[in-house]
Design a protein around this motif. Sequence first.
Motif, PDB file in Angstrom:
ATOM      1  N   ALA A  37       0.807  -1.213   0.000  1.00 12.69           N
ATOM      2  CA  ALA A  37       0.000   0.000   0.000  1.00 12.69           C
ATOM      3  C   ALA A  37       0.846   1.271   0.000  1.00 12.69           C
ATOM      4  O   ALA A  37       0.307   2.373  -0.083  1.00 12.69           O
ATOM      5  N   PHE A  38       2.182   1.106   0.078  1.00  9.80           N
ATOM      6  CA  PHE A  38       3.083   2.250   0.211  1.00  9.80           C
ATOM      7  C   PHE A  38       4.070   2.312  -0.957  1.00  9.80           C
ATOM      8  O   PHE A  38       4.339   1.294  -1.604  1.00  9.80           O
ATOM      9  N   PRO A  39       4.653   3.483  -1.216  1.00  6.02           N
ATOM     10  CA  PRO A  39       5.794   3.537  -2.121  1.00  6.02           C
ATOM     11  C   PRO A  39       6.872   2.592  -1.594  1.00  6.02           C
ATOM     12  O   PRO A  39       7.228   2.643  -0.415  1.00  6.02           O
ATOM     13  N   LYS A  40       7.379   1.721  -2.440  1.00 10.40           N
ATOM     14  CA  LYS A  40       8.211   0.630  -1.920  1.00 10.40           C
ATOM     15  C   LYS A  40       9.570   1.079  -1.398  1.00 10.40           C
ATOM     16  O   LYS A  40      10.230   0.324  -0.679  1.00 10.40           O
ATOM     17  N   GLY A  44      10.972   2.915   6.294  1.00 10.07           N
ATOM     18  CA  GLY A  44      10.119   2.304   7.301  1.00 10.07           C
ATOM     19  C   GLY A  44       8.994   1.478   6.718  1.00 10.07           C
ATOM     20  O   GLY A  44       9.034   0.246   6.733  1.00 10.07           O
ATOM     21  N   VAL A  45       7.972   2.111   6.177  1.00  6.24           N
ATOM     22  CA  VAL A  45       6.802   1.387   5.700  1.00  6.24           C
ATOM     23  C   VAL A  45       7.069   0.649   4.390  1.00  6.24           C
ATOM     24  O   VAL A  45       6.558  -0.468   4.179  1.00  6.24           O
ATOM     25  N   MET A 217      10.609  10.830  10.691  1.00  8.16           N
ATOM     26  CA  MET A 217      11.353  10.214   9.591  1.00  8.16           C
ATOM     27  C   MET A 217      10.561  10.263   8.284  1.00  8.16           C
ATOM     28  O   MET A 217      11.049  10.768   7.261  1.00  8.16           O
ATOM     29  N   LEU A 218       9.349   9.725   8.299  1.00  7.62           N
ATOM     30  CA  LEU A 218       8.568   9.656   7.069  1.00  7.62           C
ATOM     31  C   LEU A 218       7.980  11.005   6.686  1.00  7.62           C
ATOM     32  O   LEU A 218       7.890  11.335   5.499  1.00  7.62           O
ATOM     33  N   ASP A 219       7.574  11.802   7.663  1.00 11.64           N
ATOM     34  CA  ASP A 219       7.039  13.118   7.345  1.00 11.64           C
ATOM     35  C   ASP A 219       8.087  13.979   6.651  1.00 11.64           C
ATOM     36  O   ASP A 219       7.788  14.697   5.694  1.00 11.64           O
ATOM     37  N   CYS A 275      10.896  -1.482  13.836  1.00 11.62           N
ATOM     38  CA  CYS A 275      10.709  -0.680  15.049  1.00 11.62           C
ATOM     39  C   CYS A 275      12.001   0.036  15.424  1.00 11.62           C
ATOM     40  O   CYS A 275      11.991   1.213  15.815  1.00 11.62           O
ATOM     41  N   ALA A 276      13.134  -0.665  15.289  1.00 12.79           N
ATOM     42  CA  ALA A 276      14.425  -0.042  15.592  1.00 12.79           C
ATOM     43  C   ALA A 276      14.740   1.070  14.600  1.00 12.79           C
ATOM     44  O   ALA A 276      15.268   2.131  14.972  1.00 12.79           O
ATOM     45  N   GLN A 277      14.408   0.852  13.331  1.00  9.87           N
ATOM     46  CA  GLN A 277      14.644   1.876  12.307  1.00  9.87           C
ATOM     47  C   GLN A 277      13.846   3.139  12.616  1.00  9.87           C
ATOM     48  O   GLN A 277      14.368   4.256  12.531  1.00  9.87           O
ATOM     49  N   PHE A 278      12.585   2.965  12.970  1.00  6.42           N
ATOM     50  CA  PHE A 278      11.762   4.129  13.292  1.00  6.42           C
ATOM     51  C   PHE A 278      12.330   4.874  14.496  1.00  6.42           C
ATOM     52  O   PHE A 278      12.404   6.110  14.497  1.00  6.42           O
TER      53      PHE A 278
END
Length: 354
Positions: A37-40, A44-45, A217-219, A275-278
Amino acid sequence: MQRRQFLTRSVATGLGTTVMMKPVLADDKLKWKLPTAFPKMAPGVGTNVTAFAEKVAAMSDGRLSFEVFGAGELVPPFGVEDAVQAGNVPVGHGPTYYSAGKNPALHWFTGVPFGMTSNELAAWLKWGGGQAIWDEIYAQRKLKPLYCGNSNVQAGGWFKKRIDKLEDLKGLNMRIAGLGGEVMRKLGVNAVLTPPPEIFQALQSGAIDAAEWVGPMLDQAFGLQKISKICYLSGFLETGAGLAVVFNQEQWDKLPKDLQAICESAALAVNTETCAQFDYMNAQALAKLKADGVEFLQYSDEIIEAQRNAWNEVKAGLVAQNKDVAKVVESYDAYLAQARDYATQMTAPVLAKR
């Protein structure tokens, strides 16, 4: 990494065009298409699912591999589970609450307002009976879910103006996912679920006034700080968003037991890794965003209390309407009460004093 490298626009690809009802066999090896569902390449996602695919291929010595397709490349971002259920693809990836229109109980396997943190959700799934309930609900649609990661605590959202009091929320057009959107609607917000690849453009164009996406991070990677310099923390409406790899049950059952075990182990491994990456990258991004002039604020007690009261109303309504929600909530809330007491006694004092 530049934003354009991974931000692709959603493509309205019909499910009927994805013709992967059977696995591709080559030298007795399986190669399956895996839409997300996300840009690959989104941190994170997106990298969550690509890491899963890499681990399965490595651990199985290539006996099972996945070709990952980003949001809109094979199916629409919100149509991944539909494609898996229909048998158009054997497996997909994303948060379960993107399919909550099928059953609102699915929200609890991603995350709910004032709910569990990432560690607590993993604990409930593994030890508190959560996975068994999840399997039971997904079996209704002939699906098999594997928990594979979490964003940890999310941000409250980016706004084009300060939100000092409850009245400031009324009439805002805000991108926000999950039951947090239902909570904000009760507070006068027009909540919309913009697909991830389209959030930046919607905020930039003025189609929305505010956006809740994930966290620093993602924002930052999606460039939201280029439009707004006001971000509210913490996200009580999304205390952690779980990710899942979801298999078509018929295809899952065809896998040899060792390949099933490899998929389960890979999902567990990428959960820890993600989780560690985030945690690590959010800390880096927060410092960078502050240096770039972003103002991080906290919602007022008035707003937080209004959110909590609205959430209790939303939850009570769903429990009354849906037996699956009632079953999930009974189990979820029982452990949440214990987890809250433990965290208050053990974790919170350490965080406050270290």
